[in-house]
Design an enzyme around this catalytic site. Structure first.
Site, short mmCIF file in Angstrom:
data_model
loop_
_atom_site.label_atom_id
_atom_site.label_comp_id
_atom_site.label_asym_id
_atom_site.label_seq_id
_atom_site.Cartn_x
_atom_site.Cartn_y
_atom_site.Cartn_z
CG ASP A 1 53.18 26.64 41.52
OD1 ASP A 1 53.18 27.86 41.76
OD2 ASP A 1 52.29 26.08 40.86
CE LYS B 1 50.28 30.36 39.09
NZ LYS B 1 49.71 30.42 40.43
CG ASP C 1 48.00 33.34 41.60
OD1 ASP C 1 47.08 34.09 42.00
OD2 ASP C 1 47.85 32.12 41.43
CG LEU C 2 51.58 37.36 45.88
CD1 LEU C 2 52.33 38.57 46.45
CD2 LEU C 2 52.15 36.07 46.45
CE LYS C 3 44.38 32.13 43.86
NZ LYS C 3 45.74 31.64 43.55
CG HIS D 1 40.42 38.89 50.43
ND1 HIS D 1 39.67 37.74 50.43
CD2 HIS D 1 39.59 39.86 50.85
CE1 HIS D 1 38.44 38.00 50.84
NE2 HIS D 1 38.37 39.29 51.10
CG ASP D 2 44.45 43.13 54.51
OD1 ASP D 2 43.66 43.70 55.28
OD2 ASP D 2 45.51 42.62 54.91
CB ILE D 3 41.48 47.11 55.01
CG1 ILE D 3 42.94 47.27 55.45
CG2 ILE D 3 40.66 46.39 56.08
CD1 ILE D 3 43.13 48.23 56.62
N PRO D 4 41.33 48.12 51.96
CG PRO D 4 39.56 49.35 51.05
CD PRO D 4 39.93 48.50 52.24
CB THR E 1 38.45 25.71 41.50
OG1 THR E 1 39.83 25.77 41.81
CG2 THR E 1 38.16 26.55 40.28
NE ARG F 1 47.94 18.66 34.79
CZ ARG F 1 48.23 19.80 35.39
NH1 ARG F 1 48.39 20.91 34.69
NH2 ARG F 1 48.41 19.86 36.69
CD GLN G 1 44.70 21.91 38.44
OE1 GLN G 1 43.52 22.10 38.76
NE2 GLN G 1 45.62 22.85 38.55
N GLY H 1 51.64 24.38 35.07
CA GLY H 1 52.76 24.23 35.99
C GLY H 1 53.49 22.93 35.80
NE ARG H 2 50.99 20.21 39.80
CZ ARG H 2 49.92 19.84 40.49
NH1 ARG H 2 50.04 18.99 41.49
NH2 ARG H 2 48.73 20.34 40.19
O1 C5P Z 1 50.90 22.36 38.18
P1 C5P Z 1 49.60 22.89 37.69
O2 C5P Z 1 49.54 23.02 36.18
O3 C5P Z 1 48.42 22.15 38.25
O4 C5P Z 1 49.58 24.37 38.26
C1 C5P Z 1 48.48 25.17 38.17
C2 C5P Z 1 48.72 26.51 38.81
O5 C5P Z 1 47.50 27.23 38.78
C3 C5P Z 1 49.18 26.47 40.24
O6 C5P Z 1 50.11 27.53 40.42
C4 C5P Z 1 47.92 26.72 41.05
O7 C5P Z 1 48.16 27.46 42.21
C5 C5P Z 1 47.10 27.58 40.09
N1 C5P Z 1 45.66 27.45 40.25
C6 C5P Z 1 44.97 26.24 40.13
N2 C5P Z 1 43.62 26.18 40.27
C7 C5P Z 1 42.94 27.28 40.53
C8 C5P Z 1 43.60 28.49 40.66
C9 C5P Z 1 44.98 28.54 40.51
O8 C5P Z 1 45.58 25.21 39.88
N3 C5P Z 1 41.65 27.21 40.65
#
Ligand code: C5P
Length: 243
Positions: free
Chosen positions: A20, A42, A69-71, A73-76, A133, A194, A203, A223-224
């Protein structure tokens, strides 16, 4: 003779490092340092919109499997076009919003398979986001959803599975239920992971990598704790070693 993968191999193939970063070159630099340590990275909206679709191809060229991961969501029709372009860039896995509905999900599955055939590449897998979430029951009610968040997650996961989508993205807390609902072959991708030595940050409900896998996750988005570490490869090593 079939060799049984050991715990470390499973961990190496399960971790998806969320790159990210708002800068393609910085993301590639982190990725280069992770070569040989993890299988997956990712690309989310931040990196995709900063660096452009070519980042997917560049990460693939480094030897990674790429989760985009662009999620969608639009018309087919729009989603079909986006899927074709993601196949062309070499995505191995990508996300759609199950709330886009049956026709959109079916269009995504079918356009992806057709494009993979056309471009002669392996067919990417698709996972559905059910309920973000960030939405609680009150927020769902506000947008007209009378089901609780838990009910809506189940309903949308089933809908996605019926259309041929390969699995879901969910929190580690939902992983066991999703595994039971969708069966042994489904992908269950969990962010909010984590290692014990990392800070939870923003989170709210976290699980360790081992807990998430134990609950039925097939892939762990982290990620982080990795990208923010002084030495990302060493952070991955600590996770794989079970620290
Ligand atoms: O840095 P971290 O480990 O929190 O990154 C988590 C990744 O998962 C991020 O790219 C975030 O967009 C994604 N994500 C999330 N929670 C969700 C869905 C996706 O943290 N419910």
């Amino acid at each position: 003779m079939k060799t049984v993968p050991d715990r470390k191999d499973i961990m190496r193939d399960s971790i998806i490092v969320a790159l990210d970063l708002p800068d393609g070159e910085a993301a590639l630099e982190v990725a280069r340092s992770l070569k040989g340590h993890v299988t997956w990275v990712k690309v989310g909206m931040t990196l995709f919109y900063a660096a452009g679709p070519g980042i997917v191809r560049e990460l693939r060229a480094l030897g990674f499997k790429v989760f985009v991961d662009l999620k969608l969501h639009d018309i087919p029709h729009q989603v079909e076009g986006a899927c074709r372009m993601l196949v062309r860039q070499g995505a191995d896995l990508f996300t759609v919003h199950a709330a886009g509905g049956r026709a959109m999900l079916e269009a995504a599955v079918s356009a992806t398979a057709k494009a993979a055939e056309k471009f002669r590449v392996p067919c990417p897998q698709i996972v559905a986001v059910t309920v973000l979430t960030s939405l609680d029951d009150a927020a769902l009610a506000e947008i007209g959803c009378e089901r609780t968040s838990a009910e809506q997650v189940r309903a949308l996961a089933m809908l996605a599975a019926e259309t041929g989508v390969d699995g879901v993205v969910c929190s580690p807390q939902e992983a066991a239920e999703m595994r039971a609902l969708l069966g042994p072959d489904a992908l269950v991708v969990t962010p909010g992971v984590r290692p014990v030595w990392a800070e939870a940050g923003d989170q709210a409900r976290v699980a360790t990598p081992a807990e998430a896998l134990e609950a039925g996750a097939s892939h762990l988005v982290i990620g982080r704790p990795i990208t923010g570490a002084k030495n990302p490869a060493a952070a991955v090593k600590r996770i794989i070693e079970g620290e």
